[in-house]
Design an enzyme around this catalytic site. Sequence first.
Site, mmCIF file in Angstrom:
data_model
loop_
_atom_site.group_PDB
_atom_site.id
_atom_site.type_symbol
_atom_site.label_atom_id
_atom_site.label_comp_id
_atom_site.label_asym_id
_atom_site.label_seq_id
_atom_site.Cartn_x
_atom_site.Cartn_y
_atom_site.Cartn_z
ATOM 1 N N GLN A 116 25.469 -11.241 7.631
ATOM 2 C CA GLN A 116 24.434 -11.264 6.604
ATOM 3 C C GLN A 116 23.376 -12.315 6.906
ATOM 4 O OE1 GLN A 116 24.124 -8.917 4.124
ATOM 5 N NE2 GLN A 116 25.726 -8.103 5.456
ATOM 6 N N HIS A 154 20.102 -11.442 8.853
ATOM 7 C CA HIS A 154 19.076 -10.565 8.278
ATOM 8 C C HIS A 154 17.781 -11.299 7.960
ATOM 9 C CE1 HIS A 154 20.670 -6.592 7.862
ATOM 10 N NE2 HIS A 154 21.767 -7.008 7.299
ATOM 11 N N THR A 192 19.302 -10.556 1.127
ATOM 12 C CA THR A 192 20.681 -10.093 1.158
ATOM 13 C C THR A 192 21.654 -11.260 1.035
ATOM 14 O OG1 THR A 192 22.216 -8.663 2.367
ATOM 15 C CG2 THR A 192 20.917 -10.217 3.672
ATOM 16 N N GLN A 207 0.822 -1.210 0.000
ATOM 17 C CA GLN A 207 0.000 0.000 0.000
ATOM 18 C C GLN A 207 0.858 1.262 0.000
ATOM 19 O OE1 GLN A 207 0.084 -2.306 2.401
ATOM 20 N NE2 GLN A 207 -0.190 -1.479 4.450
ATOM 21 N N ASP A 218 27.800 -1.250 5.728
ATOM 22 C CA ASP A 218 26.386 -1.182 6.076
ATOM 23 C C ASP A 218 26.024 0.155 6.719
ATOM 24 O OD1 ASP A 218 25.554 -3.618 5.146
ATOM 25 O OD2 ASP A 218 25.710 -4.649 7.064
ATOM 26 N N GLU A 246 26.042 -9.481 -4.000
ATOM 27 C CA GLU A 246 25.772 -8.145 -3.470
ATOM 28 C C GLU A 246 27.026 -7.607 -2.775
ATOM 29 O OE1 GLU A 246 22.653 -6.011 -0.315
ATOM 30 O OE2 GLU A 246 22.897 -8.180 -0.353
ATOM 31 N N HIS A 247 27.615 -8.402 -1.895
ATOM 32 C CA HIS A 247 28.839 -8.035 -1.186
ATOM 33 C C HIS A 247 29.917 -9.065 -1.493
ATOM 34 C CE1 HIS A 247 25.375 -6.861 1.514
ATOM 35 N NE2 HIS A 247 25.932 -5.683 1.270
ATOM 36 N N ASN A 277 10.277 -5.920 1.729
ATOM 37 C CA ASN A 277 10.020 -7.350 1.748
ATOM 38 C C ASN A 277 9.344 -7.804 0.454
ATOM 39 O OD1 ASN A 277 7.375 -6.521 1.967
ATOM 40 N ND2 ASN A 277 7.194 -7.007 4.133
ATOM 41 N N HIS A 337 9.094 11.155 -42.410
ATOM 42 C CA HIS A 337 10.453 11.411 -41.934
ATOM 43 C C HIS A 337 11.326 11.921 -43.088
ATOM 44 C CE1 HIS A 337 9.240 9.186 -38.393
ATOM 45 N NE2 HIS A 337 10.448 9.311 -37.836
#
Length: 467
Positions: free
Chosen positions: A292, A295, A270, A224, A394, A360-361, A247, A453
């Site tokens: 990590q 998480h 992650t 929402q 981080d 990612e890392h 999420n 054109h």
Amino acid sequence: RFSFWRNFDHRMSDGDDSLKLRIIDLETAKSSCLKRRAWDEFPVPQKTLDGIKDLFGEALTPEQAVAKIVADVRARGDAAVVDWTAKLDKVTLTPPQLEVSKQQIMEAYGQITGRTLDALEMAAKRIEQFHRRQPCQSWFENNEEGTLGQLVRPIDAVGVYAPGGTAPLPSSVLMTAIPAKVAGVRKVVLITPPQRDTGLPHPAVLVAAEIAKVDAVYVVGGAQAIAALAYGTETIPKVDKICGPGNLWVTLAKRILFGTVGIDGLPGPTETMVIGDDSADPEFAASDLLAQAEHDIMASAILLTPSRTLAEKVQVAAARQAAALSRVDIVKQALSRNSCIVIVKDVDEAIEVANGYGPEHLCLLLADAWQHLGKVRNAGGVFLGEQSFEVLGDYVAGPSHTMPTGGTARFMSPINVWDFVKIVSVVGLNEHALRKIGPSASALAAVEGLDAHRSAVDLRLKRLHIQ
């Protein structure tokens, strides 16, 4: 940086062995922990599906459920936002309460410690300094044909989503809002879920918003929130782009609304990949992996090493450290699902595996980490050496911690100033240019069968007596 599966039951009945990372060979890893799946290919927990059925009165996929929420917000505005907040977050608000007042933000300062405030201010300063170094300028080239160039212009309005989920993330506010402000975005608004006990965001999140000079804060979460920013409601303004992790529901809403509003990406769980050799401290390597894993149950923590000795020491250290963590139930599942220790031939092979995986890392716990940096092609961020570890990134290093996940580092970048600007091409050509390039434009229009054109060119060439 967030929990992808919010409200999922994290309890496990496994024994302590579930804290042990698997040690496997590369071929086995390619069919298990190194095998990439799109974020929407992860199995949906039955508890989530049951909850959707109870809420909507019918069996729906998460995407179908989110589509209903998005459509409702588009049709009913604030009323729908308030209704879904009550149903999903169990917080009852009125439309005027959707915007956090300036007084409420200032009161939040009294609800955090001085140490937290100092840390937020230090982080903000370093994030701003880092992003101000990023070149982001218009340019023009003038010659006998006229002028060509690019105007670099900030986006007018950006919505920053900061997840609540299983933990408040004030750092995510700083990491997204500050680059937007550096880029010159005229209006940056924050939208973030309420706490059940106060109906407001966490005090540290509100303070972070004030430090980042956010223009307004709205207390809404989930699908929402994304729909409200995309379409606008009576209280929440429509924005041009939405950035920030969330999420499953947030990510699905972003995918549905892409094109209606700009989207930074579709972040998934992650992940971190550590490459270590015999010089690596196993205690440090284990702590970096666990940072990590805590998480999210779907987080991925992978160690690549040519050293069997390091692998075994990290396995022991990780199990011991994990047992003492407050989020041990989440860690257990993360370690058993998508995490592992992989034995490779050498460091070069490890880096090639990392390039194919696109983490990612990427943490290089190597005696000569800098000598290997040039070999890295695909990663959201590279962390060089044991004193330059990922947790510093981080919070306080400077670059944004909002980085591409799910292998998208192969073609995407961390949040940065360029995410908040757009390029306007400038074409200011003259008669000299028309004489030189007009005939070619006419010829290409003819090949494509676009008579109007071709006519637009030929009419001008005829005036110049050019056939």
